[in-house]
Design an enzyme around this catalytic site. Structure first.
Site, mmCIF file in Angstrom:
data_model
loop_
_atom_site.group_PDB
_atom_site.id
_atom_site.type_symbol
_atom_site.label_atom_id
_atom_site.label_comp_id
_atom_site.label_asym_id
_atom_site.label_seq_id
_atom_site.Cartn_x
_atom_site.Cartn_y
_atom_site.Cartn_z
ATOM 1 N N VAL A 47 0.849 -1.191 0.000
ATOM 2 C CA VAL A 47 0.000 0.000 0.000
ATOM 3 C C VAL A 47 0.887 1.244 0.000
ATOM 4 O O VAL A 47 1.680 1.471 0.921
ATOM 5 C CB VAL A 47 -0.943 0.010 1.227
ATOM 6 C CG1 VAL A 47 -1.839 1.249 1.185
ATOM 7 C CG2 VAL A 47 -1.775 -1.263 1.278
ATOM 8 N N LYS A 48 0.735 2.031 -1.067
ATOM 9 C CA LYS A 48 1.573 3.224 -1.234
ATOM 10 C C LYS A 48 0.835 4.423 -0.642
ATOM 11 O O LYS A 48 -0.313 4.701 -1.014
ATOM 12 C CB LYS A 48 1.852 3.426 -2.726
ATOM 13 C CG LYS A 48 3.075 4.248 -3.035
ATOM 14 C CD LYS A 48 3.349 4.183 -4.528
ATOM 15 C CE LYS A 48 4.527 5.033 -4.940
ATOM 16 N NZ LYS A 48 4.642 5.137 -6.390
ATOM 17 N N VAL A 49 1.510 5.113 0.256
ATOM 18 C CA VAL A 49 0.865 6.162 1.055
ATOM 19 C C VAL A 49 1.697 7.446 0.960
ATOM 20 O O VAL A 49 2.920 7.395 1.118
ATOM 21 C CB VAL A 49 0.792 5.715 2.541
ATOM 22 C CG1 VAL A 49 0.146 6.781 3.411
ATOM 23 C CG2 VAL A 49 0.055 4.387 2.678
#
Ligand code: E4P
Length: 224
Positions: free
Chosen positions: A92-94
């Site tokens: 998950v890219k945040v």
């Protein structure tokens, strides 16, 4: 400075043909995408976006970064958990914002892998590592674009992570050319993500082409 693992190669695209081509080289370890790269491929609508990530995961046996669109903590959590459920290799890219750090802390406690993106300073790198980010994405090319030295940032973060013993992996991003890749390897990046052109650019040397042409010509002359 001693690093125990080899620098990994990720491709920075949502283009399935390019991902397949990089995979066929046998050196691909993963994929990074961002909302701009998804839009460039014409992937729109939530279900199409999720389906596309699954297609990428079917091509590559490695981590695939999928970026949240939300900027509020609660929504990032819902979105990130939905992305995480698609495939075990989804990271998950945040974004590096306050709610993003809160979300990375949450995902870290849940053992959900994260990639903290849009990193431009050592201070941001420290915060993301403290929050438990799996990967950190410092953007080299975009710093170079404004006449800052992107590679200095990689060196600084590598030093800090070594001194402090952080486990977060430095995923050098916004890598635009083969020299960036070479310099990232020197500076201690754990991963480099780049377009296919930068990856295949590493192959090229005029003396290789000249040398091969001569070898083949000599063989042909001797065997005709
Ligand atoms: C990767 O995670 C980044 O989104 C990407 O490398 C940005 O690259 P760019 O600065 O060339 O758009």
């Amino acid at each position: 400075m001693l690093f125990c693992s080899l620098m990994k190669f990720f491709i920075d695209t949502a283009n399935l043909d390019q991902i397949k081509e990089a995979e066929e080289l046998g050196i691909l370890d993963g994929v990074t995408t961002n909302p701009s790269l998804m839009a460039k491929e014409g992937i729109v609508g939530e279900q199409n976006i999720l389906d596309h990530y699954l297609k990428i995961c079917d091509i590559v046996d490695g981590d695939v970064s999928a970026e949240v669109i939300s900027t509020e903590y609660d929504k990032m959590i819902v979105e990130g958990e939905r992305l995480h459920e698609i495939h075990p290799n989804i990271v998950v890219k945040v974004p590096m914002i306050q709610d993003g750090i809160k979300a990375i802390s949450y995902f870290s406690k849940k053992n959900i892998d994260t990639n903290c993106t849009l990193v431009f300073s050592p201070g941001q790198a420290i915060l993301a590592a403290k929050a438990g980010a799996t990967y950190l994405s410092p953007f080299i090319g975009r710093l170079d674009d404004i006449s800052w030295d992107g590679m200095d940032l990689i060196k600084s973060i590598a030093k800090i992570y070594e001194v402090q013993g952080y486990n977060t992996e430095i995923l050098a991003a916004s890598v635009r050319n083969p020299l960036h890749i070479v310099k990232c390897a020197e500076a201690g990046a754990n991963v480099v993500t780049c377009p296919l052109s930068a990856m295949t650019g590493l192959l090229k040397h005029p003396l290789t082409d000249i040398g091969l042409e001569k070898f083949l010509a000599d063989h042909k002359a001797a065997n005709s």
